[in-house]
Design a protein around this motif. Structure first.
Motif, PDB file in Angstrom:
ATOM      1  N   ILE A 336      -0.184  -9.567   3.170  1.00 24.56           N
ATOM      2  CA  ILE A 336      -1.265  -9.071   4.029  1.00 24.56           C
ATOM      3  C   ILE A 336      -1.442  -9.988   5.241  1.00 24.56           C
ATOM      4  CG2 ILE A 336      -3.754  -8.657   4.127  1.00 24.56           C
ATOM      5  CD1 ILE A 336      -3.564  -7.726   1.198  1.00 24.56           C
ATOM      6  N   THR A 351      -8.049  -2.675   6.438  1.00 27.27           N
ATOM      7  CA  THR A 351      -6.809  -2.193   5.839  1.00 27.27           C
ATOM      8  C   THR A 351      -7.019  -1.042   4.860  1.00 27.27           C
ATOM      9  OG1 THR A 351      -6.914  -3.956   4.176  1.00 27.27           O
ATOM     10  CG2 THR A 351      -5.607  -4.382   6.167  1.00 27.27           C
ATOM     11  N   SER A 352      -8.085  -1.092   4.081  1.00 26.57           N
ATOM     12  CA  SER A 352      -8.330  -0.023   3.114  1.00 26.57           C
ATOM     13  C   SER A 352      -8.539   1.310   3.838  1.00 26.57           C
ATOM     14  CB  SER A 352      -9.547  -0.353   2.238  1.00 26.57           C
ATOM     15  OG  SER A 352      -9.711   0.611   1.225  1.00 26.57           O
ATOM     16  N   ARG A 400      -0.380   1.036   4.629  1.00 28.00           N
ATOM     17  CA  ARG A 400      -0.457   1.705   3.325  1.00 28.00           C
ATOM     18  C   ARG A 400       0.723   1.289   2.432  1.00 28.00           C
ATOM     19  NH1 ARG A 400      -3.006   7.074   1.413  1.00 28.00           N
ATOM     20  NH2 ARG A 400      -1.940   7.428  -0.583  1.00 28.00           N
ATOM     21  N   LEU A 403       0.023  -2.205   1.046  1.00 30.25           N
ATOM     22  CA  LEU A 403      -1.004  -2.188  -0.011  1.00 30.25           C
ATOM     23  C   LEU A 403      -0.478  -1.507  -1.274  1.00 30.25           C
ATOM     24  CD1 LEU A 403      -4.303  -1.418   1.971  1.00 30.25           C
ATOM     25  CD2 LEU A 403      -3.272  -3.627   1.427  1.00 30.25           C
ATOM     26  N   VAL A 434      -7.920 -10.453  -2.438  1.00 28.80           N
ATOM     27  CA  VAL A 434      -7.326  -9.127  -2.205  1.00 28.80           C
ATOM     28  C   VAL A 434      -8.033  -8.052  -3.029  1.00 28.80           C
ATOM     29  CG1 VAL A 434      -5.167  -7.792  -2.263  1.00 28.80           C
ATOM     30  CG2 VAL A 434      -5.120 -10.197  -1.598  1.00 28.80           C
ATOM     31  N   ASN A 437     -10.191  -5.219  -1.593  1.00 32.26           N
ATOM     32  CA  ASN A 437      -9.595  -4.024  -0.984  1.00 32.26           C
ATOM     33  C   ASN A 437      -9.736  -2.833  -1.937  1.00 32.26           C
ATOM     34  OD1 ASN A 437      -7.321  -2.087  -0.293  1.00 32.26           O
ATOM     35  ND2 ASN A 437      -7.170  -3.526   1.416  1.00 32.26           N
ATOM     36  N   VAL A 440      -6.407  -0.824  -2.898  1.00 33.46           N
ATOM     37  CA  VAL A 440      -5.578  -1.481  -3.919  1.00 33.46           C
ATOM     38  C   VAL A 440      -6.226  -1.349  -5.297  1.00 33.46           C
ATOM     39  CG1 VAL A 440      -4.644  -3.702  -4.707  1.00 33.46           C
ATOM     40  CG2 VAL A 440      -4.545  -3.109  -2.283  1.00 33.46           C
TER      41      VAL A 440
END
Length: 529
Positions: A336, A351-352, A400, A403, A434, A437, A440
């Motif tokens: 990441i 990011t999510s 994506r 992740l 992490v 997230n 994930v």
């Protein structure tokens, strides 16, 4: 408990420091395990050559002192109110130093360091290892002792200290000379900190840290004389191994102005397990930080693995010894961070949403193996890779894919753990940076077909070391009391399970996982000796 001031008891606290891979953090805890003050500083890794990962001992020491003083100041308390200090550290990162002066002979060599990869590979393929495997299989056939089975399956890894230390003894003349003079100390970060904090009075570690070096015999609970003899490591340089909950001595008063009892020293993943209150057989803890570490409580017996799970001492407190079986993936947060440095996104928290903004990764597969591949594939020569790129691929597809790869590695480790241990899973708790997230976490729950729980506070290693230290002083009394202090969890349920529990893993991802596994195979054995 506490000191008598003005006719009432002064409130006391537990101080806990966690030395991670990218940062050092310190928390001050009260009786409710509430963080009253904290301080964090970054660790800057050094990369002197390709595959080398080091840390500056002086910078680490200064960072340790800074966070302790900063956290106490942030809590608005006095040093004399600190009842005990607990220390949690990354595992397998070590240095050697002069026993008389305390001066290190070289930088810390990180658990991520790959300089011993060729040594590891040649030993794993050697006639010596084949002979040992054959002999131990024969012994196991006769005796049925698990220890013999473990010896017949042993495979060396770059993440264990063993061959990085062999490399040091081969390449550093100062170290060899100090060994010959009986003046060399070896230690992982915890041992070196204890030596520094006590001004050279204590050269010790605990069972959780020792068991993660690869040089410790978790069945006999001692440094392995056989292994040291096999690879020519001098037993004289190793620290004394103490209980995880132990009075390791006190900090020299010149450092913090007062002497603070050091009541726990603990490896970070085992500390996170304790902080998550995973005290029962079948409890699983997944920490997703720089790497992913998946641990299952196996009770009072070490686990013997055929696919790269590692038997660890979780903790030893008094007569109680708890063992864990662990699998890991080295490059979780690393992947990441790499994506962020490429400017695929500016804030990790984006990011999510980016992953959810597209229906799939557009066929892109990412293999997170900057430091090789660990269990169950065990290939230190694997490369990180992006495959399946197209003109239509955009940043969201790439994010994506990255992740997804983290969740896919979770799935691999989880299935290996189920297959290897044959222990019914009681609960799964996930922590580490992490785990913040949601993409994930949800994909992990879907792939497992089980509920996974995320605590309110994600940094559990500090809390675990604090819990053990606090139990040692009577600050907290029992493990049941610790369980009641746990924060409210956020639960991620697999799709189709509205009330929790377990179900069949999500089948819509099967072709995606299969494509990713194909990419994984193509990335293996990329770097040649």
């Amino acid at each position: 408990m506490g000191s008598q001031r003005n006719g009432f008891k002064k409130e006391t606290f537990i101080l806990s420091v966690d030395v991670g891979t990218t940062s050092i953090r310190c928390h001050v805890y009260d009786k409710e395990a509430t963080i009253r003050g904290s301080c964090t500083t970054k660790i800057v890794p050094l990369y002197p050559e390709v595959g080398y990962v080091e840390m500056d001992p002086d910078a680490l020491w200064k960072g340790f002192i800074t966070v302790v003083k900063g956290a106490v100041q942030d809590a608005e308390v006095q040093m004399h109110q600190i009842e005990a200090l607990g220390i949690s550290t990354q595992r397998g990162t070590f240095t050697t130093w002069d026993r008389r002066t305390g001066v290190p002979f070289h930088n810390f060599i990180s658990w991520q360091d790959q300089r011993s990869a060729d040594l590891v590979k040649s030993w794993n393929r050697s006639c010596t290892m084949k002979t040992i495997h054959g002999a131990m299989k024969a012994v196991y056939f006769v005796t049925r002792e698990k220890r013999s089975l473990a010896a017949s399956l042993i495979v060396f890894s770059t993440q264990h200290v063993t061959f990085r230390l062999v490399w040091v003894l081969t390449h550093c003349k100062q170290v060899c000379q100090a060994v010959a003079e009986g003046n060399c100390c070896f230690g992982t970060i915890d041992t070196w900190l204890l030596f520094k904090l006590t001004k050279g009075k204590v050269h010790a570690t605990d069972y959780s840290n020792a068991s993660a070096t690869g040089i410790f015999d978790s069945y006999q609970m001692c440094w392995s004389g056989f292994l040291c003899s096999l690879v020519s490591l001098p037993l004289s340089i190793f620290p004394k191994v103490e209980d995880t909950g132990h009075d390791f001595g006190s900090t020299d008063p010149s450092i913090f102005g007062v002497s603070i009892p050091i009541m726990s020293v603990m490896a970070d993943q085992q500390a996170a397990m304790f902080g998550e209150c995973c005290f029962d057989i079948g409890d699983v803890k997944i920490t997703m930080g720089t790497g992913t570490f998946m641990d299952i409580n196996t009770g009072s017996q070490p686990h013997t693995s055929v696919a790269g799970l590692y038997p660890l001492v979780g903790w030893k407190i008094g007569s109680e010894v708890v063992y864990l079986a662990e699998g890991n993936a080295a490059d979780t947060g690393t992947a990441i961070k790499w994506a962020q440095e490429l400017e695929l996104f500016s804030d990790v928290q984006e990011t999510s949403a980016m992953a959810y903004s597209v229906s799939d990764s557009d066929g892109v597969c990412f293999v997170p193996s900057f430091s090789g591949l660990q269990a169950p594939l065990n290939d230190p020569k694997a490369c990180a890779s992006l495959m399946g790129l197209k003109p239509s691929t955009n940043k969201s597809h790439l994010v994506r894919a990255i992740l997804e790869s983290i969740a896919f590695r979770n799935k691999q480790l989880y299935e290996t753990m189920l297959r290897e241990t044959d222990i019914p899973i009681t609960k799964i708790r996930v922590d580490g940076g992490v785990s913040a997230n949601d993409f994930v976490m949800q994909l992990t729950a879907d792939l497992f077909g089980r509920k996974v729980a995320r605590p309110q506070h994600l940094e559990m290693s500090c809390l675990g070391a604090a819990f053990v230290g606090g139990l040692g002083t009577g600050f907290w009394r029992t493990k049941e009391e610790l369980k009641k202090l746990q924060n409210t969890d956020e639960a991620f349920l697999p799709k189709g399970v509205p009330q929790g529990g377990a179900c069949s893993p999500n089948r819509e991802y099967i072709p995606v996982v299969q494509s990713w596994e194909k990419a994984l195979r193509r990335s293996m054995n990329w770097y040649k000796p």
